[in-house]
Design a protein around this motif. Structure first.
Motif, mmCIF file in Angstrom:
data_model
loop_
_atom_site.group_PDB
_atom_site.id
_atom_site.type_symbol
_atom_site.label_atom_id
_atom_site.label_comp_id
_atom_site.label_asym_id
_atom_site.label_seq_id
_atom_site.Cartn_x
_atom_site.Cartn_y
_atom_site.Cartn_z
ATOM 1 N N GLN A 284 22.387 78.539 -2.480
ATOM 2 C CA GLN A 284 23.318 79.746 -2.741
ATOM 3 C C GLN A 284 25.055 79.203 -2.731
ATOM 4 O O GLN A 284 25.750 79.486 -3.781
ATOM 5 N N GLU A 285 25.177 77.993 -2.135
ATOM 6 C CA GLU A 285 26.588 77.488 -2.183
ATOM 7 C C GLU A 285 26.647 76.865 -3.427
ATOM 8 O O GLU A 285 27.855 76.968 -3.912
ATOM 9 N N TYR B 123 26.969 79.227 -6.265
ATOM 10 C CA TYR B 123 28.378 79.960 -6.417
ATOM 11 C C TYR B 123 29.351 78.948 -7.066
ATOM 12 O O TYR B 123 30.038 79.503 -7.654
ATOM 13 N N ASP B 124 29.194 77.805 -6.456
ATOM 14 C CA ASP B 124 30.298 76.829 -7.006
ATOM 15 C C ASP B 124 30.175 76.813 -8.639
ATOM 16 O O ASP B 124 31.280 76.645 -9.246
ATOM 17 N N ILE C 283 27.827 89.025 -9.326
ATOM 18 C CA ILE C 283 28.237 88.471 -10.345
ATOM 19 C C ILE C 283 28.422 89.395 -11.332
ATOM 20 O O ILE C 283 27.669 90.276 -11.528
ATOM 21 N N SER D 114 31.057 80.038 -10.410
ATOM 22 C CA SER D 114 32.624 80.365 -10.000
ATOM 23 C C SER D 114 33.367 79.707 -10.896
ATOM 24 O O SER D 114 34.686 79.982 -11.449
ATOM 25 N N GLN E 132 37.929 85.152 -13.192
ATOM 26 C CA GLN E 132 37.677 83.995 -12.121
ATOM 27 C C GLN E 132 38.781 83.567 -11.265
ATOM 28 O O GLN E 132 39.921 83.829 -11.637
ATOM 29 N N ILE F 77 32.639 86.967 -8.975
ATOM 30 C CA ILE F 77 31.733 86.682 -8.268
ATOM 31 C C ILE F 77 32.118 86.737 -6.871
ATOM 32 O O ILE F 77 33.279 86.323 -6.414
ATOM 33 N N SER F 78 31.209 87.023 -6.097
ATOM 34 C CA SER F 78 31.507 87.083 -4.644
ATOM 35 C C SER F 78 30.248 86.952 -3.854
ATOM 36 O O SER F 78 29.243 87.174 -4.378
ATOM 37 N N MET F 79 30.385 86.759 -2.461
ATOM 38 C CA MET F 79 29.169 86.740 -1.604
ATOM 39 C C MET F 79 29.112 88.154 -0.887
ATOM 40 O O MET F 79 30.073 88.345 -0.331
ATOM 41 N N MET G 21 24.838 86.526 -3.939
ATOM 42 C CA MET G 21 25.896 86.586 -4.728
ATOM 43 C C MET G 21 25.855 87.856 -5.709
ATOM 44 O O MET G 21 24.792 88.377 -6.255
ATOM 45 N N ASP H 203 23.177 86.374 3.057
ATOM 46 C CA ASP H 203 24.030 86.321 1.877
ATOM 47 C C ASP H 203 23.549 86.265 0.578
ATOM 48 O O ASP H 203 22.349 85.493 0.380
#
Length: 137
Positions: A121-122, A125-126, A76, A129, A137, A2-4, A74, A72
């Motif tokens: 998004q934050e 993402y958390d 995945i 992830s 991961q 997973i990345s932004m 994600m 931004d």
């Protein structure tokens, strides 16, 4: 995984040749399209792109008179087994996170990848992830 990443959204007319004209700008400037999604209405379309040079892309589109935004999103790589996307969507829903949109992203060697934009998004993402739903991961 997973990345932004930075996503570019460009507003174009929904007419023959306008998508080609928009991608001409990128091709002429050696910008590689990694993911592309078009959402249309009767008169206009939103072209969503992930490219290898996002800030240069924004400037090029602005120089060509396009309305453009950068944000931004994600990317995945879910575990490749039945029901995995369902689990990810339920994880988000039970945490009161809306999926605004999603579209595929191609990467060499990956069975499938997904671009995901959410209402938070934050937090999304958390959650993702720290789940067992994504690879490496």
């Amino acid at each position: 995984m997973i990345s932004m990443v930075k996503q570019i959204s460009v507003f174009i007319e929904n007419k023959v040749g306008h998508l080609a004209a928009a991608t001409d700008i990128l091709a002429k400037n050696d910008i590689n399209i990694l993911a592309l999604f078009v959402y249309d209405s009767q008169e206009y379309a939103i072209l969503r792109l992930i490219v290898d040079k996002p800030y240069e892309t924004v400037e090029l589109f602005r120089e060509n008179g396009k309305v453009v935004r950068i944000k931004d999103v994600m990317v995945i790589e879910p575990v490749n087994e039945p029901g995995m996307m369902n689990k990810i969507f339920h994880l988000l829903a039970t945490n009161n996170i809306n999926v605004d949109y999603a579209y595929p992203y191609a990467k060499t060697g990956a069975p499938y990848m997904l671009v995901l934009a959410t209402s938070d998004q934050e937090k999304a993402y958390d959650l993702i992830s720290h789940s067992e739903y994504v690879i490496n991961q």
